[in-house]
Design an enzyme around this catalytic site. Structure first.
Site, PDB file in Angstrom:
ATOM      1  N   TYR A   1     -11.364  84.212  30.667  1.00  0.00           N
ATOM      2  CA  TYR A   1     -10.326  84.298  31.506  1.00  0.00           C
ATOM      3  C   TYR A   1      -9.846  82.754  32.115  1.00  0.00           C
ATOM      4  O   TYR A   1     -10.086  81.684  32.076  1.00  0.00           O
ATOM      5  CB  TYR A   1     -10.072  85.327  32.585  1.00  0.00           C
ATOM      6  CG  TYR A   1     -10.860  84.835  33.982  1.00  0.00           C
ATOM      7  CD1 TYR A   1     -12.565  84.039  33.535  1.00  0.00           C
ATOM      8  CD2 TYR A   1     -10.909  84.210  34.718  1.00  0.00           C
ATOM      9  CE1 TYR A   1     -14.021  83.946  34.187  1.00  0.00           C
ATOM     10  CE2 TYR A   1     -11.572  84.004  35.955  1.00  0.00           C
ATOM     11  CZ  TYR A   1     -12.341  83.460  36.044  1.00  0.00           C
ATOM     12  OH  TYR A   1     -13.681  83.328  36.663  1.00  0.00           O
TER      13      TYR A   1
ATOM     14  N   LYS B   1     -15.339  80.016  30.553  1.00  0.00           N
ATOM     15  CA  LYS B   1     -15.116  80.828  31.806  1.00  0.00           C
ATOM     16  C   LYS B   1     -15.201  82.183  31.012  1.00  0.00           C
ATOM     17  O   LYS B   1     -13.771  83.399  31.035  1.00  0.00           O
ATOM     18  CB  LYS B   1     -13.504  80.417  32.277  1.00  0.00           C
ATOM     19  CG  LYS B   1     -13.118  80.495  33.435  1.00  0.00           C
ATOM     20  CD  LYS B   1     -12.445  79.688  34.119  1.00  0.00           C
ATOM     21  CE  LYS B   1     -11.377  80.189  35.164  1.00  0.00           C
ATOM     22  NZ  LYS B   1     -12.539  80.309  36.352  1.00  0.00           N
TER      23      LYS B   1
ATOM     24  N   GLU C   1     -22.891  75.261  41.612  1.00  0.00           N
ATOM     25  CA  GLU C   1     -22.073  75.413  41.753  1.00  0.00           C
ATOM     26  C   GLU C   1     -21.737  76.732  42.909  1.00  0.00           C
ATOM     27  O   GLU C   1     -22.776  77.178  43.368  1.00  0.00           O
ATOM     28  CB  GLU C   1     -20.438  75.403  40.857  1.00  0.00           C
ATOM     29  CG  GLU C   1     -21.336  76.356  39.273  1.00  0.00           C
ATOM     30  CD  GLU C   1     -20.910  76.877  38.316  1.00  0.00           C
ATOM     31  OE1 GLU C   1     -19.521  76.016  38.398  1.00  0.00           O
ATOM     32  OE2 GLU C   1     -20.628  76.921  37.824  1.00  0.00           O
TER      33      GLU C   1
ATOM     34  N   LEU D   1     -19.249  75.289  35.127  1.00  0.00           N
ATOM     35  CA  LEU D   1     -18.067  75.291  34.540  1.00  0.00           C
ATOM     36  C   LEU D   1     -17.825  73.948  34.842  1.00  0.00           C
ATOM     37  O   LEU D   1     -17.016  73.941  36.642  1.00  0.00           O
ATOM     38  CB  LEU D   1     -17.048  76.420  35.061  1.00  0.00           C
ATOM     39  CG  LEU D   1     -15.744  76.656  34.684  1.00  0.00           C
ATOM     40  CD1 LEU D   1     -16.478  77.516  33.299  1.00  0.00           C
ATOM     41  CD2 LEU D   1     -14.986  78.046  35.663  1.00  0.00           C
TER      42      LEU D   1
END
Ligand SMILES: Cc1ncc(COP(=O)(O)O)c(C=O)c1O
Length: 283
Positions: free
Chosen positions: A33, A146, A179, A204
């Site tokens: 996505y 992702k 993250e 990411l």
């Protein structure tokens, strides 16, 4: 106002939009996505998001059912149909519908779904500081893709919400920060170095992260890409997160520790203002 969604070639009322129960996205999380921010009718970093979408697809040997040009047309039409001025565009591509079997189906047609969401985005100078908690990073080892498999991220964000916090910062077994549950994390050291983890399979590679790197470089800030520990983060002058939805968001409290005495820092404020300006002028 009625909302519209795009599902495999059709613009449908959001209420009735659906995919089949044997879509591999639903069954296995077999899909990818993107989220693109729109401010006052201007898309932020659209090209970067579409490139990363292609990369994610390639990593999973998935093909897009439409070209990039068609994808942009669908995005624009959905923006118009929903009269979206400021908000996000959500794009999802899965491996499509097939009889349930773990291995890839020989013949399946990828599903493309798109929705939009109206958001109020704070484009003013004044940033509100947010709080975060630290949680163990429980994800797989290909966080650079992702994918729609976001259960560990959802658990982390839920834990944050239950503690009244905005974000969950994920910590790897070696004590370094990977993250946020839906953002990249940055720290500004006392000596003025801007540090964010290097983009490899551990995180990411945020599209906003890349824009902020460019903007920070233009401001002649010293940027260092390396892992940093929770202790370093707690001792930092400023901590902030970046993502399409949050742009640049200052963290002024992490667990029990106040950052920058609970005040939003100058660097986060300046980077956000620059980023909004770049979106508005279409850079
Ligand atoms: C785990 C994770 N890291 C980082 C980001 C930031 O990426 P971007 O700036 O492209 O929105 C996101 C955004 O959703 C994310 O989910």
């Amino acid at each position: 106002m009625s909302r519209f969604a795009y599902v495999n070639g059709q613009y449908l009322s959001h209420h009735n939009a659906a995919v089949h129960i044997e879509d591999r996205g639903y069954q296995f999380g077999d899909g990818v996505y993107e989220v693109v921010l729109l401010i006052d009718g201007k898309m932020a970093d659209c090209e970067g998001h579409l490139k990363r979408l292609q990369r994610s697809l390639d990593e999973l040997s998935l093909s897009s059912p439409v070209s990039d040009a068609a994808l942009r047309q669908i995005m624009n039409r959905l923006i118009r149909l929903n009269r979206l001025k400021t908000g996000i565009i959500y794009i999802q591509i899965t491996r499509g519908v097939a009889r349930r079997d773990h291995k890839f189906p020989q013949h399946s047609h990828p599903s493309l779904v798109m929705t939009v969401k109206h958001l109020s985005v704070n484009t003013g100078q004044q940033l509100a500081g947010k709080s975060a908690i630290t949680v163990p990073d429980q994800r797989w080892e290909r966080r650079d893709i992702k994918t729609i498999q976001l259960l560990p991220n959802c658990l982390a964000k839920q834990a944050a919400a239950e503690q009244g916090a905005y974000e969950a910062i994920m910590v790897m077994a070696d004590g370094t920060v990977s993250e946020g549950s839906s953002s990249n994390v940055w720290i500004l050291t006392g000596s003025g170095q801007l540090i964010t983890r290097q983009a490899n399979e551990a995180i990411l590679n945020g599209i906003t992260r890349r824009s902020i790197q460019r903007i920070a470089a233009e401001r002649q800030l010293e940027i260092i890409e390396r892992p940093f520990t929770v202790e370093e983060m707690m001792a930092a002058k400023e901590v902030f997160v970046t993502s399409a939805t949050s742009m640049v968001t200052a963290l002024t409290q992490i667990d029990d520790k106040q950052i920058h005495e609970g005040e939003v820092g100058l660097i986060a404020t300046a980077l956000k203002a620059d980023y909004i300006e770049c979106i508005q002028v279409g850079e």
